[in-house]
Design a protein around this motif. Structure first.
Motif, PDB file in Angstrom:
ATOM      1  N   ARG A   1       0.825  -1.210   0.000  1.00 52.30           N
ATOM      2  CA  ARG A   1       0.000   0.000   0.000  1.00 52.30           C
ATOM      3  C   ARG A   1       0.861   1.263   0.000  1.00 52.30           C
ATOM      4  NH1 ARG A   1      -2.673  -3.262  -1.714  1.00 52.30           N
ATOM      5  NH2 ARG A   1      -4.280  -4.448  -0.646  1.00 52.30           N
ATOM      6  N   VAL A   2       2.002   1.221   0.694  1.00 55.36           N
ATOM      7  CA  VAL A   2       2.914   2.372   0.692  1.00 55.36           C
ATOM      8  C   VAL A   2       3.460   2.603  -0.714  1.00 55.36           C
ATOM      9  CG1 VAL A   2       5.138   3.221   1.533  1.00 55.36           C
ATOM     10  CG2 VAL A   2       3.545   2.152   3.127  1.00 55.36           C
ATOM     11  N   ILE A   3       3.851   1.521  -1.377  1.00 52.58           N
ATOM     12  CA  ILE A   3       4.389   1.642  -2.741  1.00 52.58           C
ATOM     13  C   ILE A   3       3.310   2.148  -3.693  1.00 52.58           C
ATOM     14  CG2 ILE A   3       5.329   0.330  -4.682  1.00 52.58           C
ATOM     15  CD1 ILE A   3       6.637  -1.523  -2.548  1.00 52.58           C
ATOM     16  N   GLU A   4       2.083   1.614  -3.576  1.00 49.46           N
ATOM     17  CA  GLU A   4       0.995   2.061  -4.444  1.00 49.46           C
ATOM     18  C   GLU A   4       0.696   3.542  -4.220  1.00 49.46           C
ATOM     19  OE1 GLU A   4      -2.195  -0.575  -3.566  1.00 49.46           O
ATOM     20  OE2 GLU A   4      -1.379  -2.228  -4.762  1.00 49.46           O
TER      21      GLU A   4
ATOM     22  N   ILE B   1       8.452  10.088 -16.962  1.00 45.94           N
ATOM     23  CA  ILE B   1       9.580   9.918 -16.047  1.00 45.94           C
ATOM     24  C   ILE B   1      10.407   8.720 -16.498  1.00 45.94           C
ATOM     25  CG2 ILE B   1       8.240   8.483 -14.438  1.00 45.94           C
ATOM     26  CD1 ILE B   1       9.867   9.743 -12.154  1.00 45.94           C
ATOM     27  N   ARG B   2      11.724   8.846 -16.365  1.00 48.86           N
ATOM     28  CA  ARG B   2      12.599   7.751 -16.770  1.00 48.86           C
ATOM     29  C   ARG B   2      12.635   6.672 -15.683  1.00 48.86           C
ATOM     30  NH1 ARG B   2      15.262   8.274 -21.269  1.00 48.86           N
ATOM     31  NH2 ARG B   2      15.457  10.334 -22.251  1.00 48.86           N
ATOM     32  N   PHE B   3      12.863   5.451 -16.116  1.00 50.28           N
ATOM     33  CA  PHE B   3      12.814   4.326 -15.194  1.00 50.28           C
ATOM     34  C   PHE B   3      13.815   4.442 -14.053  1.00 50.28           C
ATOM     35  CE2 PHE B   3      10.714   0.366 -14.661  1.00 50.28           C
ATOM     36  CZ  PHE B   3       9.723   0.338 -15.631  1.00 50.28           C
TER      37      PHE B   3
ATOM     38  N   ARG C   1      15.000   7.012 -12.534  1.00 50.58           N
ATOM     39  CA  ARG C   1      14.523   7.993 -11.564  1.00 50.58           C
ATOM     40  C   ARG C   1      13.301   7.461 -10.809  1.00 50.58           C
ATOM     41  NH1 ARG C   1      15.214  11.526  -7.714  1.00 50.58           N
ATOM     42  NH2 ARG C   1      13.747  13.273  -7.711  1.00 50.58           N
ATOM     43  N   LEU C   2      12.415   6.755 -11.513  1.00 53.90           N
ATOM     44  CA  LEU C   2      11.222   6.204 -10.869  1.00 53.90           C
ATOM     45  C   LEU C   2      11.574   5.142  -9.835  1.00 53.90           C
ATOM     46  CD1 LEU C   2       8.148   6.104 -10.707  1.00 53.90           C
ATOM     47  CD2 LEU C   2       8.139   4.460 -12.580  1.00 53.90           C
ATOM     48  N   THR C   3      12.532   4.270 -10.201  1.00 51.87           N
ATOM     49  CA  THR C   3      12.954   3.238  -9.232  1.00 51.87           C
ATOM     50  C   THR C   3      13.608   3.877  -8.008  1.00 51.87           C
ATOM     51  OG1 THR C   3      15.038   2.984 -10.453  1.00 51.87           O
ATOM     52  CG2 THR C   3      13.246   1.464 -10.992  1.00 51.87           C
ATOM     53  N   GLN C   4      14.292   4.988  -8.229  1.00 53.56           N
ATOM     54  CA  GLN C   4      14.917   5.692  -7.099  1.00 53.56           C
ATOM     55  C   GLN C   4      13.850   6.276  -6.178  1.00 53.56           C
ATOM     56  OE1 GLN C   4      17.322   8.998  -8.311  1.00 53.56           O
ATOM     57  NE2 GLN C   4      18.055   9.437  -6.234  1.00 53.56           N
ATOM     58  N   LEU C   5      12.801   6.861  -6.764  1.00 55.06           N
ATOM     59  CA  LEU C   5      11.729   7.455  -5.954  1.00 55.06           C
ATOM     60  C   LEU C   5      10.937   6.398  -5.190  1.00 55.06           C
ATOM     61  CD1 LEU C   5      10.334  10.134  -8.438  1.00 55.06           C
ATOM     62  CD2 LEU C   5      11.709  10.543  -6.392  1.00 55.06           C
TER      63      LEU C   5
ATOM     64  N   GLU D   1      13.828  -2.471 -10.933  1.00 58.53           N
ATOM     65  CA  GLU D   1      13.019  -2.255 -12.133  1.00 58.53           C
ATOM     66  C   GLU D   1      11.898  -3.282 -12.274  1.00 58.53           C
ATOM     67  OE1 GLU D   1      15.136  -1.768 -15.727  1.00 58.53           O
ATOM     68  OE2 GLU D   1      16.375  -0.107 -15.000  1.00 58.53           O
ATOM     69  N   GLU D   2      12.183  -4.539 -11.907  1.00 57.43           N
ATOM     70  CA  GLU D   2      11.174  -5.589 -12.045  1.00 57.43           C
ATOM     71  C   GLU D   2       9.971  -5.321 -11.146  1.00 57.43           C
ATOM     72  OE1 GLU D   2      10.740 -10.444 -11.522  1.00 57.43           O
ATOM     73  OE2 GLU D   2      12.714  -9.485 -11.403  1.00 57.43           O
ATOM     74  N   GLU D   3      10.255  -4.986  -9.861  1.00 57.44           N
ATOM     75  CA  GLU D   3       9.154  -4.693  -8.931  1.00 57.44           C
ATOM     76  C   GLU D   3       8.393  -3.441  -9.348  1.00 57.44           C
ATOM     77  OE1 GLU D   3       9.276  -6.010  -4.407  1.00 57.44           O
ATOM     78  OE2 GLU D   3      10.990  -4.763  -4.931  1.00 57.44           O
ATOM     79  N   THR D   4       9.127  -2.439  -9.820  1.00 54.82           N
ATOM     80  CA  THR D   4       8.481  -1.203 -10.256  1.00 54.82           C
ATOM     81  C   THR D   4       7.491  -1.473 -11.378  1.00 54.82           C
ATOM     82  OG1 THR D   4      10.448   0.078  -9.652  1.00 54.82           O
ATOM     83  CG2 THR D   4       8.879   1.105 -11.189  1.00 54.82           C
ATOM     84  N   GLU D   5       7.930  -2.252 -12.361  1.00 47.85           N
ATOM     85  CA  GLU D   5       7.056  -2.580 -13.483  1.00 47.85           C
ATOM     86  C   GLU D   5       5.848  -3.382 -13.029  1.00 47.85           C
ATOM     87  OE1 GLU D   5       7.366  -4.981 -17.723  1.00 47.85           O
ATOM     88  OE2 GLU D   5       9.141  -3.961 -16.909  1.00 47.85           O
ATOM     89  N   ARG D   6       6.061  -4.295 -12.082  1.00 49.90           N
ATOM     90  CA  ARG D   6       4.955  -5.131 -11.595  1.00 49.90           C
ATOM     91  C   ARG D   6       3.902  -4.284 -10.882  1.00 49.90           C
ATOM     92  NH1 ARG D   6       4.490  -7.856  -6.750  1.00 49.90           N
ATOM     93  NH2 ARG D   6       6.721  -7.609  -6.311  1.00 49.90           N
TER      94      ARG D   6
END
Length: 488
Positions: A380-383, A396-398, A400-404, A409-414
Motif C-alpha cells: 500500500r505504501v508503494i501504491e 519519467i525515466r525508469f 529515476r522512478l525506481t529511485q523514488l 526495475e522488475e518490482e516497479t514494473e509489476r
C-alpha cells in the motif's frame, strides 16, 4: 378442536381433576400403570369437552408420574401416544412438551437424554405451534454433539433450523440461534455457509438507540403491557426493549473473522467502526484504544478506490485518533500527496506495528496472515507513492522512478502494471526508451474542446473586466470633484 382454536369448554372438569390427579399420584407409588389408566380416562373426557386447563393438567400429571417412576421408555411412549390422540388440543400438547423438556437434565444417562430428545423432535416435527420448543430441543442436541467432539453433526443438526421464519420466537432468541449456527460453521471450516447464515441477521437490530427520558420509558412499558394483554396464543410475543450489546459484539466478531479469512480489509474496517459505535466500548479505555488502532490499520491495508479514499479521510477527521498518536501519524501520511519511503516507514512504525497481533515482520505460525498483512502494508505504501508520482509527472525515466519508489526495475514494473489493471492510474511503459508515461493521450476532439472551453473562459473574464472598468469610471464621475456629465 384439532385446529387448535380455543372454544368454550362443553363441561368444566376442574373439580374432577382436583380429585383424580392427587389420587393417581398416590396410586403411582405402588401401581404406575393403574395410575396412568385413571388419568387417561379423565384426559379423554376433558379433551372431548375442549377443557384446555384440565387436559393440560392431565398430560402434565401423566408425564410427571412416568418421570418420577424412573421408567424413561414409558415416558417416551406416553409422550408419543398423548400427542397422537384424536382432537388433541394444541396448547395442551405445547404445555406437555415444555414440561418434558425440563426432564432432559434429570435423565441419569446420556442415552436416556438422547432418547427423550429424539422423542420430542418426533412429536414436534412439522408442527408450527411447537416450532420454538423443537428449536430449543435441537439446540440442546447440537450442544451435546459438540461436547462429544462431533462438530460436523452438531453443525448439521443446528443449521437445519430456519429460525428466521419462526413467527412465535422472540427476535433476541432468533439472533442467538443464528449466531450459534454461524459459530459452528466457522469452527467446522464451512466459510461459505457461515457467510450465508450471517446475512439472515439484520444489522438494524443492533442500531444504537437514543437515550430516553424516564417518562418515555414508562410510556413504552405500558404500551407493551397493553399489547401483551391483547395478544392471542398464536401471535408472536411482544418484543421487549433489552440491551443487545452482547449480541452486537458477537455478531461483529464473527463478521471480522469471516472478512479476515477472505482478506477483505475494507469490510473489516467497517465492522470495527460499528464496534466503535458501542457505548460499552466507548466507556472502556482499553477496548477503545484497541478498536481505534484496528480501524486505522485496516483502512490503510484496504486497496485504494473511491470508497476507501472517502472513508480514509473521514477516519482521519475523527478526534478520538489522538488516543493512538502513532497510528494517527501513519494515517495522516496516507492522506497527503507526498512520497513515503518504505525503509523509513518500516524503521519508524515497524516495531510498534509488530507489537500488535495484526502485523508480524516474519512468518508467524500462530497467525500466518499477520506477516501477509505486513507485506500488504508495504504494498500500500508503494501504491501510494506510484499515485503521487503519477500526479506530479507526465513522463519519467525508469532509473529515476525506481529511485523514488525504492524498488528495482522488475518490482516497479509489476506494481505499475497492477495499478493500471485496477484502473487506479493511467500509465504506459516504453521499454526501449526506458520511460514511463503517466499522461493519457487525448484525441483531437478532446484537445479542441479544451481549447474552445479555455477561449470561452478567457472571453468571459475579459467581459467581466470590461464591466468592472465601466463601473469604476461611473463611480469616479459621481464623486465630489469628479468630472460632471453635461446634460443635453
Amino acid at each position: 378442536m384439532a385446529d387448535g382454536q380455543l372454544f368454550k369448554p362443553d363441561k368444566d372438569f376442574t373439580k374432577e381433576a382436583d380429585k383424580v390427579i392427587p389420587e393417581a399420584q398416590d396410586l403411582a407409588r405402588n401401581n404406575v400403570q393403574a395410575a396412568l389408566e385413571k388419568l387417561a380416562s379423565l384426559e379423554k373426557s376433558a379433551r372431548q369437552a375442549s377443557d384446555l386447563a384440565s387436559t393440560s393438567r392431565c398430560l402434565v400429571a401423566i408425564v410427571t408420574i412416568c418421570k418420577d417412576s424412573g421408567d424413561w421408555p414409558l415416558l417416551n411412549e406416553q409422550v408419543l401416544l398423548l400427542s397422537k390422540k384424536h382432537g388433541q388440543l394444541k396448547q395442551a400438547t405445547t404445555k406437555m412438551v415444555q414440561v418434558v423438556m425440563g426432564f432432559i437434565d434429570e435423565a441419569p444417562t446420556t442415552e436416556k437424554k438422547l432418547s427423550i430428545i429424539e422423542t420430542l423432535r418426533t412429536v414436534t416435527e412439522g408442527k408450527i405451534f411447537v416450532e420454538v420448543e423443537r428449536a430449543r430441543v435441537t439446540r440442546i442436541l447440537s450442544n451435546m454433539k459438540k461436547e462429544q467432539g462431533d462438530l460436523n453433526a452438531a453443525a448439521d443438526i443446528l443449521c437445519e433450523l430456519q429460525v428466521e421464519t419462526f413467527g412465535s420466537m422472540a427476535r433476541r432468541e432468533k439472533t442467538e440461534f443464528i449466531l450459534e449456527q454461524v459459530a459452528l460453521c466457522i469452527e467446522k471450516g464451512d466459510w461459505t455457509q457461515a457467510g450465508i447464515l450471517s446475512r439472515k441477521i439484520s444489522t438494524r437490530y443492533f442500531a444504537r438507540k437514543p437515550k430516553r427520558t424516564p417518562e418515555e420509558i414508562e410510556k413504552q412499558k405500558k404500551e407493551r403491557e397493553e399489547q401483551e394483554k391483547k395478544r392471542s396464543a398464536d401471535d408472536p410475543p411482544v418484543e421487549k426493549e433489552d440491551d443487545v450489546t452482547d449480541l452486537k459484539l458477537r455478531y461483529y466478531e464473527q463478521q471480522i473473522t469471516l472478512a479476515k479469512h477472505d482478506d477483505k480489509y475494507l469490510d473489516i474496517c467497517k465492522h470495527y467502526r460499528q464496534v466503535l459505535d458501542t457505548e460499552s466500548v466507548e466507556e472502556t479505555p482499553e477496548q477503545l484504544h484497541a478498536v481505534l488502532q484496528r480501524v486505522i490499520y485496516y483502512i490503510i491495508l484496504a486497496p485504494h478506490d473511491n470508497e476507501q479514499s472517502d472513508l480514509l479521510h473521514r477516519i482521519n477527521t475523527d478526534t478520538r485518533n489522538a488516543l493512538v498518536p502513532e497510528e494517527q501519524r501513519l494515517l495522516k501520511q496516507f492522506t497527503i500527496p507526498e512520497l513515503m519511503r518504505w525503509p523509513v516507514i518500516a524503521e519508524t512504525y515497524g516495531p510498534h506495528l509488530c507489537s500488535t497481533d495484526v502485523f508480524s515482520a516474519s512468518a508467524d505460525e500462530s497467525d500466518p496472515k499477520a506477516h501477509t498483512r505486513y507485506q500488504d502494508l508495504r504494498k500500500r505504501v508503494i501504491e501510494h507513492n506510484v499515485r503521487v508520482v503519477a500526479k506530479y509527472y507526465t513522463r519519467i525515466r525508469f532509473p529515476r522512478l525506481t529511485q523514488l519508489l525504492d524498488l528495482d526495475e522488475e518490482e516497479t514494473e509489476r506494481y505499475i502494471s497492477e495499478l493500471v489493471t485496477a484502473k487506479t492510474v493511467y500509465a504506459k511503459i516504453d521499454r526501449p526508451n526506458r520511460v514511463v508515461v503517466f499522461a493519457k493521450a487525448r484525441k483531437p476532439d478532446e484537445v479542441l474542446n479544451e481549447w474552445s472551453g479555455s477561449v470561452k473562459g478567457l472571453l468571459g473574464l475579459l467581459e467581466r473586466i470590461d464591466h468592472l472598468i465601466t463601473k469604476e469610471e461611473m463611480m469616479a464621475r459621481i464623486q465630489p470633484g469628479g468630472k460632471e456629465v453635461k446634460a443635453n
